[in-house]
Design a protein around this motif. Sequence first.
Motif, PDB file in Angstrom:
ATOM      1  N   ALA A   1      45.353  24.026  49.924  1.00 55.14           N
ATOM      2  CA  ALA A   1      45.171  22.900  50.842  1.00 55.14           C
ATOM      3  C   ALA A   1      45.010  23.342  52.288  1.00 55.14           C
ATOM      4  O   ALA A   1      44.510  22.574  53.128  1.00 55.14           O
ATOM      5  CB  ALA A   1      46.361  21.943  50.730  1.00 55.14           C
ATOM      6  N   GLN A   2      45.396  24.571  52.609  1.00 53.31           N
ATOM      7  CA  GLN A   2      45.350  25.054  53.986  1.00 53.31           C
ATOM      8  C   GLN A   2      44.138  25.937  54.273  1.00 53.31           C
ATOM      9  O   GLN A   2      43.950  26.373  55.410  1.00 53.31           O
ATOM     10  CB  GLN A   2      46.636  25.833  54.306  1.00 53.31           C
ATOM     11  CG  GLN A   2      47.893  24.993  54.199  1.00 53.31           C
ATOM     12  CD  GLN A   2      49.147  25.823  54.343  1.00 53.31           C
ATOM     13  OE1 GLN A   2      49.236  26.943  53.841  1.00 53.31           O
ATOM     14  NE2 GLN A   2      50.132  25.282  55.039  1.00 53.31           N
ATOM     15  N   ILE A   3      43.319  26.208  53.273  1.00 55.31           N
ATOM     16  CA  ILE A   3      42.154  27.070  53.482  1.00 55.31           C
ATOM     17  C   ILE A   3      41.075  26.298  54.229  1.00 55.31           C
ATOM     18  O   ILE A   3      40.693  25.196  53.832  1.00 55.31           O
ATOM     19  CB  ILE A   3      41.586  27.581  52.147  1.00 55.31           C
ATOM     20  CG1 ILE A   3      42.650  28.328  51.357  1.00 55.31           C
ATOM     21  CG2 ILE A   3      40.395  28.502  52.393  1.00 55.31           C
ATOM     22  CD1 ILE A   3      42.181  28.779  49.987  1.00 55.31           C
ATOM     23  N   GLU A   4      40.574  26.878  55.297  1.00 51.89           N
ATOM     24  CA  GLU A   4      39.497  26.257  56.061  1.00 51.89           C
ATOM     25  C   GLU A   4      38.159  26.891  55.688  1.00 51.89           C
ATOM     26  O   GLU A   4      38.079  28.079  55.398  1.00 51.89           O
ATOM     27  CB  GLU A   4      39.738  26.422  57.565  1.00 51.89           C
ATOM     28  CG  GLU A   4      40.994  25.717  58.051  1.00 51.89           C
ATOM     29  CD  GLU A   4      41.165  25.828  59.548  1.00 51.89           C
ATOM     30  OE1 GLU A   4      40.318  26.449  60.208  1.00 51.89           O
ATOM     31  OE2 GLU A   4      42.146  25.273  60.064  1.00 51.89           O
ATOM     32  N   GLY A   5      37.117  26.074  55.684  1.00 48.58           N
ATOM     33  CA  GLY A   5      35.787  26.596  55.418  1.00 48.58           C
ATOM     34  C   GLY A   5      35.457  26.742  53.944  1.00 48.58           C
ATOM     35  O   GLY A   5      34.420  27.300  53.600  1.00 48.58           O
TER      36      GLY A   5
END
Length: 443
Positions: A247-251
């Motif tokens: 849930a915290q991964i960006e991109g």
Amino acid sequence: MSDTEQGRWDVCLQNIRDRLPEQAFRTWFQPLRFVSLLNGKLTLCAPNKYVIEYIEDHYLEALQQALHAVFGEDIELLYTIELAATQPVPDPQQTKPAPPPLDPQLSAIFTFETFVEGKANKLARAVALSITKQPGKQAFNPFFLYGPSGVGKTHLVNAIGMRLKENNPQMRVLFVPAHVFKTQYTDSVRHNTTNDFIHFYQTIDCLIIDDIQEITTAKTQEAFFHIFNHLQLLGKQIVLTCDKAPAQIEGMEERMLTRFRSGMVAEMEQPDIALRRAIMQAKIRRDGLKIPRQVVDYIAQNVDSSVRELQGIINTLMAYSVVDNCEITLEMTARIVARAVNLERKELTPEDITRHVCRYFNVKLADLQSASRKQQVVQARQLAMYLTHKYTRLTYAEIGRVVARRDHSTVLHSCNQVSNRIAVDKEFRRIVEELEAGLKKRK
């Protein structure tokens, strides 16, 4: 089910096959199985929900046109999921030749025997061991392992690969860092061998990707998406490590995050004092070292950053002992630990990084935050954002506000541009390495 009904579905399949690339048809439609046709409702059985999801996302129009052509406009399509779909026994006369031998790229050092268990990694280790007994089991596939740098994620997933190879030497196991995967994909695009690249990865029985968060470009994600779905469809094991929870991964595209969460997600935390002590004692025994117990206790109490840092301090103590021809004492340890802890805790700020980049390129901070498109300014702006993302915990949106007055999508694009260029441009990679070396000295 009558032969006539099955025959009509076969005609429908052929209709779809004529509309799609052969690889797409074999991957997504060939696994579908006709179940029944009753009261205008056609029921198909799929191996898992991802096949259905992908077909409806990408090939719904082709499917509907084929269904209407064969079964009429009023046909209603239903699905069932076969959790344990049986695979047909291959005809020996048609069996494809086995793929060539594969170097698994595993480290013989990182095994379950050298992995020290503690409260911070107990669940992750238990899941890893279960995978080695039943690779590809749905509950643990994919296995998504996350946690901060230096807690032993790479060690544990490497141990999975080592044990699988011990149990079955013919098994095609591959460990690959995400940055290597990205470089391989970029090379395949440049040499027009992308199909060969994807086909190679689709032959793997257990694929281990380290630092999956580094796969952020849309095209690389698309390639990995096809590989992921193909392997999971065939019941092959997928193991991923990351520095943060899905849930915290960006991109990363949502469809990929959904798949990461569909199996087993486990966290590895920073080691507590008991585990830190056990890790050092294991290293001391393994390397045949002589280090006083009070030294081990002092390090365990004062260094809480990572396993890698603990091992680094042990190595530093041994180096001082050899060079100075002296015993390891508590006083020596205190000096080394003090320097290491202070260095670790002095984190770089966005301001540190931006000033460093501006000096390197001889540009002003105002230039970075302006609309200037001069090549030197653009390069400095992109590198400032890339390095801030790498060396701080700021989000893309925060980096955009602080560094260059841009939105998060611009920051993401810049980071991807830099990553891609590093993989193919040696001179640019040298510049980045010089900048990073200068930042490390500042720390």
